[in-house]
Design a protein around this motif. Sequence first.
Motif, PDB file in Angstrom:
ATOM      1  N   ARG A  70     -66.812  90.375  14.049  1.00 41.70           N
ATOM      2  CA  ARG A  70     -67.655  89.732  13.160  1.00 41.70           C
ATOM      3  C   ARG A  70     -67.354  89.504  11.827  1.00 41.70           C
ATOM      4  O   ARG A  70     -67.906  88.891  10.741  1.00 41.70           O
ATOM      5  N   LEU A  71     -65.889  90.025  11.541  1.00 45.88           N
ATOM      6  CA  LEU A  71     -65.294  89.828  10.289  1.00 45.88           C
ATOM      7  C   LEU A  71     -64.251  88.948  10.146  1.00 45.88           C
ATOM      8  O   LEU A  71     -63.718  88.563  11.275  1.00 45.88           O
ATOM      9  N   PRO A  72     -64.212  88.207   8.768  1.00 44.29           N
ATOM     10  CA  PRO A  72     -62.885  87.418   8.999  1.00 44.29           C
ATOM     11  C   PRO A  72     -61.581  88.432   9.172  1.00 44.29           C
ATOM     12  O   PRO A  72     -61.521  89.495   8.605  1.00 44.29           O
ATOM     13  N   GLY A  73     -60.521  87.610   9.708  1.00 41.56           N
ATOM     14  CA  GLY A  73     -59.271  88.604   9.770  1.00 41.56           C
ATOM     15  C   GLY A  73     -58.521  88.617   8.740  1.00 41.56           C
ATOM     16  O   GLY A  73     -58.593  88.089   7.611  1.00 41.56           O
ATOM     17  N   SER A  74     -58.078  89.929   8.785  1.00 37.51           N
ATOM     18  CA  SER A  74     -56.967  90.128   7.768  1.00 37.51           C
ATOM     19  C   SER A  74     -55.888  91.075   7.904  1.00 37.51           C
ATOM     20  O   SER A  74     -56.126  91.689   9.186  1.00 37.51           O
ATOM     21  N   PRO A  75     -54.778  91.136   7.381  1.00 37.24           N
ATOM     22  CA  PRO A  75     -53.693  91.984   7.830  1.00 37.24           C
ATOM     23  C   PRO A  75     -53.905  93.446   7.941  1.00 37.24           C
ATOM     24  O   PRO A  75     -53.536  94.136   8.902  1.00 37.24           O
ATOM     25  N   GLN A  76     -54.901  93.807   6.967  1.00 31.02           N
ATOM     26  CA  GLN A  76     -55.307  95.214   7.013  1.00 31.02           C
ATOM     27  C   GLN A  76     -55.952  95.428   8.316  1.00 31.02           C
ATOM     28  O   GLN A  76     -55.643  96.726   8.975  1.00 31.02           O
TER      29      GLN A  76
END
Length: 181
Positions: A70-76
């Motif tokens: 449900r969230l935008p992808g991120s490296p974290q």
Amino acid sequence: MPEFIGGLPVHPLLVHFTVVLIALSVAGAVLSAVWPAVRRRFGWLVFAGSALGTVLVPFTTKSGENLAGRLPGSPQINEHERLADLMIWWALGLTVAVGVLMVVHTMAERTVTSKVAVGAAGAEEEVPQEAGRAPALVAIVLALITVGVAVGAGIHVYRVGDAGARAVWEGVENLPAQNGG
């Protein structure tokens, strides 16, 4: 499995329950491995907590995958997911190590009764005898393995949690000053 309970994502709820169980199991495993009195009294409880924590890990990671979708992808988030996927192996290792330690301990503590003929009439009397104790080297090796796996599991659960906290909180504005300043 529902993704939300009362408007809150299930993932943080499961995470806290799983982390507490695994952290308590880590502490209990170390104490059980090095302190026989703790092992006798709480060893099987530590095993049960570790087993329950192990069972919860896949539910926790699945709920995290649902939330991440449900969230935008991120490296974290990617790092948190990568580390979380390894948690099952640490939890399983902890459960197995504590389980083997407790089985060997229980077998070593067991007493056997044998019937012995006494008197001229051949009457039998039950005499308690100690079962064969596990060699000291086996007990020491199992204790070292248990402590090693427990410490590894504790470090890994910390790493997963730290990566998750960084994914949530890094870059958030208006955080209070850290370390009193």
